[in-house]
Design an enzyme around this catalytic site. Structure first.
Site, short mmCIF file in Angstrom:
data_model
loop_
_atom_site.label_atom_id
_atom_site.label_comp_id
_atom_site.label_asym_id
_atom_site.label_seq_id
_atom_site.Cartn_x
_atom_site.Cartn_y
_atom_site.Cartn_z
N GLU A 112 0.83 -1.21 -0.19
CA GLU A 112 -0.02 -0.11 0.06
C GLU A 112 0.83 1.16 0.25
O GLU A 112 1.88 1.34 0.67
CB GLU A 112 -0.88 -0.12 1.31
CG GLU A 112 -1.98 1.08 1.38
CD GLU A 112 -2.99 0.81 2.10
OE1 GLU A 112 -3.38 1.88 3.20
OE2 GLU A 112 -3.30 -0.26 2.60
N ASP A 114 0.19 5.29 0.35
CA ASP A 114 -0.99 6.13 0.76
C ASP A 114 -0.72 7.77 0.74
O ASP A 114 0.44 8.23 1.16
CB ASP A 114 -1.33 5.91 2.38
CG ASP A 114 -2.06 4.66 2.55
OD1 ASP A 114 -2.57 3.99 1.77
OD2 ASP A 114 -1.61 3.91 3.55
N GLU A 116 -3.19 10.45 2.74
CA GLU A 116 -4.18 10.32 3.93
C GLU A 116 -4.39 11.95 4.04
O GLU A 116 -3.60 12.45 4.82
CB GLU A 116 -4.19 9.57 5.16
CG GLU A 116 -4.37 8.05 4.52
CD GLU A 116 -4.03 7.03 5.80
OE1 GLU A 116 -5.09 6.22 5.89
OE2 GLU A 116 -3.02 7.22 6.50
N GLN A 129 -0.77 12.98 5.72
CA GLN A 129 0.03 12.00 6.01
C GLN A 129 0.56 11.01 4.60
O GLN A 129 -0.35 10.45 3.86
CB GLN A 129 -0.80 11.05 7.01
CG GLN A 129 0.19 9.84 7.47
CD GLN A 129 -0.49 9.18 8.64
OE1 GLN A 129 -0.36 9.89 9.81
NE2 GLN A 129 -1.29 8.12 8.77
N THR A 130 1.58 10.44 4.78
CA THR A 130 1.96 9.51 3.54
C THR A 130 2.28 8.29 4.46
O THR A 130 2.88 8.39 5.64
CB THR A 130 3.11 9.89 2.77
OG1 THR A 130 4.43 10.34 3.67
CG2 THR A 130 2.82 11.21 2.03
N GLU A 143 5.07 5.91 8.70
CA GLU A 143 4.14 7.26 8.47
C GLU A 143 5.23 8.53 8.45
O GLU A 143 5.90 8.51 9.25
CB GLU A 143 3.16 7.54 9.67
CG GLU A 143 2.04 6.40 9.79
CD GLU A 143 2.40 5.28 10.85
OE1 GLU A 143 3.82 5.14 11.09
OE2 GLU A 143 1.37 4.50 11.25
N GLY A 210 -5.68 11.87 17.88
CA GLY A 210 -6.08 10.72 18.48
C GLY A 210 -7.33 10.30 18.57
O GLY A 210 -7.56 9.51 19.57
N ARG A 283 8.56 3.92 19.21
CA ARG A 283 7.93 2.81 18.31
C ARG A 283 9.37 2.20 17.91
O ARG A 283 9.02 0.85 17.83
CB ARG A 283 7.13 3.25 17.16
CG ARG A 283 5.65 4.16 17.84
CD ARG A 283 5.07 4.51 16.50
NE ARG A 283 4.71 3.68 15.63
CZ ARG A 283 4.30 3.81 14.30
NH1 ARG A 283 4.50 5.29 13.81
NH2 ARG A 283 3.75 3.09 13.63
#
Length: 330
Positions: A112, A114, A116, A129-130, A143, A210, A283
């Site tokens: 995918e 994106d 967004e 957002q990519t 992201e 969020g 993360r």
């Protein structure tokens, strides 16, 4: 009353010829064809508005449903572009997406790419957002998020996805904003045929702060308008790519990263990027192989990957080329 008079869709469809230097140089994404020749409604059929000449398409989100379309064919590499005008006023929780995916075919190993567009409360800018997924790498989201240097609700701006065998690039108004190399992304690089989508839907659970701000349908229906939608790709037959097409895409002008393009990309990222997975140490304590960690740049970001200080706002209305779990923070 919806103001749809200015909504124009021009769809570009190109089946690239067999490989040759002259064929690659002749790639043209300016011709237009009727929407139904290359796209088909995906969901929310009553919320997809098309003009009598089939060259106007508008996607609506209301209390009943969102809406979306999908390309009639799948493609193995290509240049996919759309000029989009986003809903205005209060748009918290509204997600407009322009992307490629094969999730319906490869359920556990899907690819995918994106764009967004994440709505916001009145007076705040839309954020874009990519993301890049390859071979089911959903747990390793890549992201990046940006504040646009213009108001995307007042006029159309062009958003493009380039996908070749060796790289992926995202463009805003013909300025590259992100480049991912296959050699560095490794097995997470998208490698299987994908369809092209345009959608608008309710992302209340995550899109704005969020999920703090949800869609308020008193401000609806929310209308996303698409124009100059280019589809210059390599259609596949039984999952086999067209001969020579990938070479032509790789040699096309959008795929050639000149020094001027690289400098423009760096300027855009310095001025507009507000989150990057490459700097998200919470993360990903160990950065991905494709991340170029710039020490001076890394000091601008928190350990969460978000920008430490708010970007200084500039006048809106300029296109970037003319201007001199990341789903939580705003």
């Amino acid at each position: 009353m919806l103001r749809l008079a200015s909504i124009v869709l021009a769809v570009v469809f190109l089946v690239l010829p067999a490989a040759s230097p002259s064929a690659a140089a002749a790639v043209d994404v300016t011709a237009t064809v009727p929407f139904q020749k290359v796209y088909t409604p995906l969901f929310g059929f009553d919320n997809i508005l098309r003009s009598s000449d089939d060259r106007t398409v508008s996607l609506l989100l209301d209390r009943s449903t969102g809406s979306g379309f999908i390309s009639s064919s799948m493609y193995h590499h290509g240049f996919f572009s759309a000029s989009i005008k986003l809903p205005s006023d209060y748009t918290a929780g509204v997600v407009v997406a322009f992307y490629t995916s094969n999730g319906d075919v490869f359920h556990k190993t899907h690819d995918e790419l994106d764009f967004e567009f994440l709505g916001n409360i009145r007076g705040k800018p839309w954020r874009i957002q990519t993301n890049v997924y390859g071979n089911g790498s959903v747990s390793r989201g890549r992201e990046e998020r940006y504040v646009l240097p213009f108001d995307p609700t007042t006029e159309f701006h062009r958003y493009s996805i380039l996908w070749t065998r060796d790289a992926v690039a995202f463009y805003v108004d013909d300025v590259p904003i992100r480049h991912v190399s296959r050699s560095r992304a490794g097995g997470d690089f998208p490698s299987k045929p994908m369809s092209i989508y345009g959608t608008v839907w309710d992302g209340s659970n995550w899109a704005t702060s969020g999920g703090r701000y949800r869609v308020n349908y008193q401000h609806g229906p929310f209308v996303a308008s698409f124009t100059d939608l280019a589809l210059a790709g390599c259609p596949v037959d039984q999952m086999l790519p067209a001969h020579g097409c990938a070479e032509a895409v790789a040699a096309s002008d959008p795929a050639v990263m000149t020094l001027a393009k690289l400098q423009a990309m760096r300027r855009f990222r310095e001025r507009n990027m507000v989150y990057s997975y490459c700097y998200d140490k919470r993360r990903y304590p160990v950065p991905f192989a494709e991340c170029d960690i710039v020490e001076s740049e890394s000091k601008r970001f928190k350990d969460s990957g978000h920008l430490r200080l708010a970007l200084r706002r500039r006048r809106t209305g300029r296109r970037p080329g003319r201007a001199g779990g990341a789903k939580a923070d705003m």
